[in-house]
Design an enzyme around this catalytic site. Sequence first.
Site, short mmCIF file in Angstrom:
data_model
loop_
_atom_site.label_atom_id
_atom_site.label_comp_id
_atom_site.label_asym_id
_atom_site.label_seq_id
_atom_site.Cartn_x
_atom_site.Cartn_y
_atom_site.Cartn_z
NE ARG A 124 34.14 40.08 -3.09
CZ ARG A 124 34.28 39.14 -2.17
NH1 ARG A 124 35.17 39.27 -1.21
NH2 ARG A 124 33.54 38.05 -2.20
NE ARG B 38 36.86 32.08 2.27
CZ ARG B 38 37.24 31.64 3.43
NH1 ARG B 38 36.98 30.41 3.77
NH2 ARG B 38 37.88 32.41 4.27
CB THR B 39 35.22 35.22 -3.79
OG1 THR B 39 34.41 34.89 -2.66
CG2 THR B 39 34.32 35.47 -4.98
CG HIS C 155 28.92 36.85 -2.97
ND1 HIS C 155 29.48 36.34 -4.11
CD2 HIS C 155 29.86 36.72 -2.00
CE1 HIS C 155 30.71 35.92 -3.84
NE2 HIS C 155 30.96 36.14 -2.57
CE LYS D 235 49.09 55.70 -11.84
NZ LYS D 235 49.66 55.45 -13.17
#
Length: 309
Positions: free
Chosen positions: A107, A57-58, A135, A85
Amino acid sequence: MLKRKDMLGLIDTSAEEIDEILTLAAAMKAKLRAGEKKFDDLAGKTCTVLFYENSTRTRTSFEQAAKYLGATTVNIAAATSSVAKGETLVDTGKTLDAQRNDFIVMRHPMGGAPYLLAKTVKASVLNAGDGMNEHPSQALLDMLTMREEFGTLRGLKVAILGDIKHSRVAKSNLFGLKKMGAEVTMFAPETLIPKDVDKLGAKLCVSREEALDGADVVMGLRIQLERQQAGNFPSLGEYAAFYGVDEKTLGYAKPNAIVLHPGPVNRGVELTSGVIDHERSRIEEQVLSGVAVRMALMKLLNEYRERNC
Ligand code: NCD
């Protein structure tokens, strides 16, 4: 007027700024509810969504918010990018800056990572969750949902139950709610309560009854098995029996109390299905609040950028 390039946490966001964001978000939400999805506040801007952790959802909510405001969006999943990488976060940031990105939504599993990125890029950084730290947009959408229900946050009693120790949602809510004049009570097994959280203003309770007594808002939090070693509590079944919220324990809260959860929910662990789908549940309402809050944040940060960057 928001006076900041980035939105990284509520620890350093003032009550006035929170009020401004929520007021604009409420107006945005009313428009979304009326079916409006096409705005031009971010026309010609670009937004990159950079997620080093899973999300449904975020991530979609930030992407939708940017698109509804008219921005071009790019989605990077760390597993399929040059991060895999060995590229450093700062080098990734430099690349995104060189491409003239205006917004980076990030995030990251490490607390503090968005602060590092924000210092090294010209783009506005929005923290979509950094480890166990903060958050902010989630707490803002929770506060919007509460404010719409009760008209104000001042004086509300918010009970937070679940895996508080590993939860960035609990911390951002605590910082934001205290600034807005709400009372925050918490209940969890001692092993899932962060050290010194009472010094940040939370009232720690010894039972579900005490935490929920007279609560206006009951917020369940997911047990974050990915962030903890085994041994914080005997089993999920026992957690549910002694710490979870069912319809009987919901009865300790005020009759008009609402139920919130940031999702994803472990059905039957922190909340029973009866509580998740209860007529007092606002879990789906939170999702629309999320799009509106993220639109408001990007619009306000963009106004700051246009004036100062
Ligand atoms: C939360 C998160 O990622 O911190 N979820 C979310 O953003 N909707 C809570 C969680 O993962 O349990």
